[in-house]
Design a protein around this motif. Structure first.
Motif, short mmCIF file in Angstrom:
data_model
loop_
_atom_site.label_atom_id
_atom_site.label_comp_id
_atom_site.label_asym_id
_atom_site.label_seq_id
_atom_site.Cartn_x
_atom_site.Cartn_y
_atom_site.Cartn_z
N ALA A 1 0.83 -1.22 0.00
CA ALA A 1 0.00 0.00 0.00
C ALA A 1 0.86 1.26 0.00
O ALA A 1 0.46 2.29 -0.56
CB ALA A 1 -0.94 0.00 1.20
N GLY A 2 2.05 1.18 0.58
CA GLY A 2 2.95 2.33 0.62
C GLY A 2 3.58 2.66 -0.72
O GLY A 2 4.13 3.75 -0.89
N PHE A 3 3.49 1.75 -1.70
CA PHE A 3 4.03 2.03 -3.02
C PHE A 3 3.12 2.97 -3.82
O PHE A 3 3.58 3.75 -4.64
CB PHE A 3 4.17 0.73 -3.83
N TYR A 4 1.82 2.85 -3.60
CA TYR A 4 0.85 3.51 -4.47
C TYR A 4 0.86 5.04 -4.44
O TYR A 4 0.67 5.66 -5.50
CB TYR A 4 -0.56 2.96 -4.21
N PRO A 5 1.09 5.69 -3.30
CA PRO A 5 1.14 7.16 -3.38
C PRO A 5 2.22 7.65 -4.34
O PRO A 5 1.99 8.55 -5.14
CB PRO A 5 1.43 7.59 -1.94
N SER A 6 3.38 7.03 -4.28
CA SER A 6 4.48 7.42 -5.15
C SER A 6 4.20 7.08 -6.61
O SER A 6 4.45 7.89 -7.51
CB SER A 6 5.76 6.73 -4.68
N LEU A 7 3.68 5.89 -6.84
CA LEU A 7 3.40 5.48 -8.22
C LEU A 7 2.37 6.40 -8.87
O LEU A 7 2.56 6.85 -10.01
CB LEU A 7 2.92 4.03 -8.26
N HIS A 8 1.30 6.71 -8.16
CA HIS A 8 0.28 7.60 -8.72
C HIS A 8 0.79 9.04 -8.83
O HIS A 8 0.46 9.75 -9.78
CB HIS A 8 -1.00 7.55 -7.89
N LEU A 9 1.61 9.46 -7.87
CA LEU A 9 2.20 10.80 -7.95
C LEU A 9 3.04 10.94 -9.21
O LEU A 9 2.93 11.93 -9.93
CB LEU A 9 3.06 11.07 -6.71
N ASN A 10 3.86 9.94 -9.49
CA ASN A 10 4.70 10.02 -10.68
C ASN A 10 3.86 10.06 -11.96
O ASN A 10 4.18 10.80 -12.89
CB ASN A 10 5.68 8.85 -10.71
N LEU A 11 2.81 9.26 -11.99
CA LEU A 11 1.91 9.30 -13.16
C LEU A 11 1.27 10.67 -13.29
O LEU A 11 1.20 11.23 -14.39
CB LEU A 11 0.86 8.21 -13.06
N ALA A 12 0.80 11.23 -12.18
CA ALA A 12 0.19 12.56 -12.20
C ALA A 12 1.17 13.59 -12.74
O ALA A 12 0.81 14.45 -13.56
CB ALA A 12 -0.29 12.95 -10.80
N ASP A 13 2.40 13.51 -12.28
CA ASP A 13 3.40 14.50 -12.71
C ASP A 13 3.71 14.34 -14.20
O ASP A 13 3.84 15.33 -14.92
CB ASP A 13 4.66 14.36 -11.87
N ASN A 14 3.80 13.09 -14.68
CA ASN A 14 4.03 12.88 -16.12
C ASN A 14 2.88 13.42 -16.95
O ASN A 14 3.09 14.12 -17.95
CB ASN A 14 4.21 11.39 -16.42
N TYR A 15 1.66 13.08 -16.56
CA TYR A 15 0.50 13.58 -17.31
C TYR A 15 0.45 15.11 -17.29
O TYR A 15 0.15 15.74 -18.31
CB TYR A 15 -0.80 13.00 -16.75
N ARG A 16 0.76 15.69 -16.14
CA ARG A 16 0.79 17.16 -16.04
C ARG A 16 1.81 17.73 -17.00
O ARG A 16 1.52 18.67 -17.75
CB ARG A 16 1.13 17.57 -14.60
N ARG A 17 2.99 17.17 -17.04
CA ARG A 17 4.04 17.67 -17.93
C ARG A 17 3.65 17.52 -19.39
O ARG A 17 4.11 18.29 -20.24
CB ARG A 17 5.36 16.97 -17.65
N LEU A 18 2.79 16.54 -19.68
CA LEU A 18 2.32 16.34 -21.06
C LEU A 18 1.09 17.18 -21.37
O LEU A 18 0.57 17.12 -22.49
CB LEU A 18 2.03 14.85 -21.30
N GLY A 19 0.60 17.94 -20.39
CA GLY A 19 -0.57 18.80 -20.60
C GLY A 19 -1.89 18.08 -20.47
O GLY A 19 -2.94 18.63 -20.82
N SER A 20 -1.89 16.87 -19.96
CA SER A 20 -3.12 16.09 -19.76
C SER A 20 -3.56 16.28 -18.30
O SER A 20 -3.38 15.40 -17.45
CB SER A 20 -2.87 14.62 -20.09
N PHE A 21 -4.14 17.44 -18.04
CA PHE A 21 -4.42 17.85 -16.66
C PHE A 21 -5.54 17.04 -16.00
O PHE A 21 -5.50 16.81 -14.79
CB PHE A 21 -4.70 19.35 -16.60
N ASP A 22 -6.52 16.59 -16.76
CA ASP A 22 -7.57 15.76 -16.19
C ASP A 22 -7.01 14.41 -15.71
O ASP A 22 -7.33 13.94 -14.61
CB ASP A 22 -8.71 15.53 -17.18
N ALA A 23 -6.16 13.80 -16.54
CA ALA A 23 -5.53 12.54 -16.14
C ALA A 23 -4.62 12.76 -14.94
O ALA A 23 -4.58 11.93 -14.02
CB ALA A 23 -4.75 11.94 -17.31
#
Length: 178
Positions: free
Chosen positions: A105-127
């Motif tokens: 369970a402790g892995f998921y905050p980091s994994l989702h954070l990284n995905l959020a940051d990648n999507y943000r950098r790609l301009g996919s703000f909803d994702a």
């Protein structure tokens, strides 16, 4: 792992020796020391040895760290998706075999954070917002220590960047700088 990751290096709390996790740890140290190409090459070799059906903990760790070695958010995203997919196959027992103090369970905050940051950098703000929500759902599993504090701070930074529609790299993001 990095400032947005879960530690995979072994220490005295490790239940047994795992040569693959040890090799991952050595590559991560090399990457953090600025040896990005060498670290990426080492991790890719381990990825090839592990294979797409290999140990999910190895696949999760390898993909997570490989993502950190790519400044291009599209390349990082591909590896972070692989890391999340592998995490879904990791059992609590397997994590405990590696390190008694870790929980999947402790892995998921980091994994989702990284995905959020990648999507943000790609301009996919909803994702990005969807993955921020997922990261916050798992955030109570974060430890009350420097690592947990770092992830909570990074969650706030990414959320603020999403709100501003900012696609620039965060100065505190793990990985190579352009």
């Amino acid at each position: 792992m990095s400032t947005t990751t879960t530690s995979t290096t072994t220490d005295t709390a490790t239940a047994g020796t795992d040569p693959t996790m040890d090799a991952i740890g050595r590559a991560v140290v090399a990457g953090r020391a600025g040896e990005t190409r060498s670290a990426r090459r080492q991790l890719l070799e381990l990825w090839s040895e592990t294979g797409v059906t290999g140990d999910p903990l190895h696949r999760c760790s390898l993909a997570h760290y490989l993502a950190d070695l790519h400044d291009d958010p599209a390349q990082a995203l591909a590896w972070d998706v692989r890391a999340l997919d592998a995490a879904d196959a990791v059992t609590e027992q397997r994590v405990q075999e590696h390190h008694a103090g870790l929980h999947i369970a402790g892995f998921y905050p980091s994994l989702h954070l990284n995905l959020a940051d990648n999507y943000r950098r790609l301009g996919s703000f909803d994702a990005a917002a969807e993955h921020l929500d997922a990261a916050r759902t798992y955030a109570p599993a974060l430890p009350a220590d420097a690592y947990g504090d770092t992830l909570r701070t990074a969650l706030d930074e990414v959320a603020e960047a999403v709100a501003r529609r900012d696609t620039t790299r965060r100065p505190s993001a793990p990985g190579p700088t352009a």
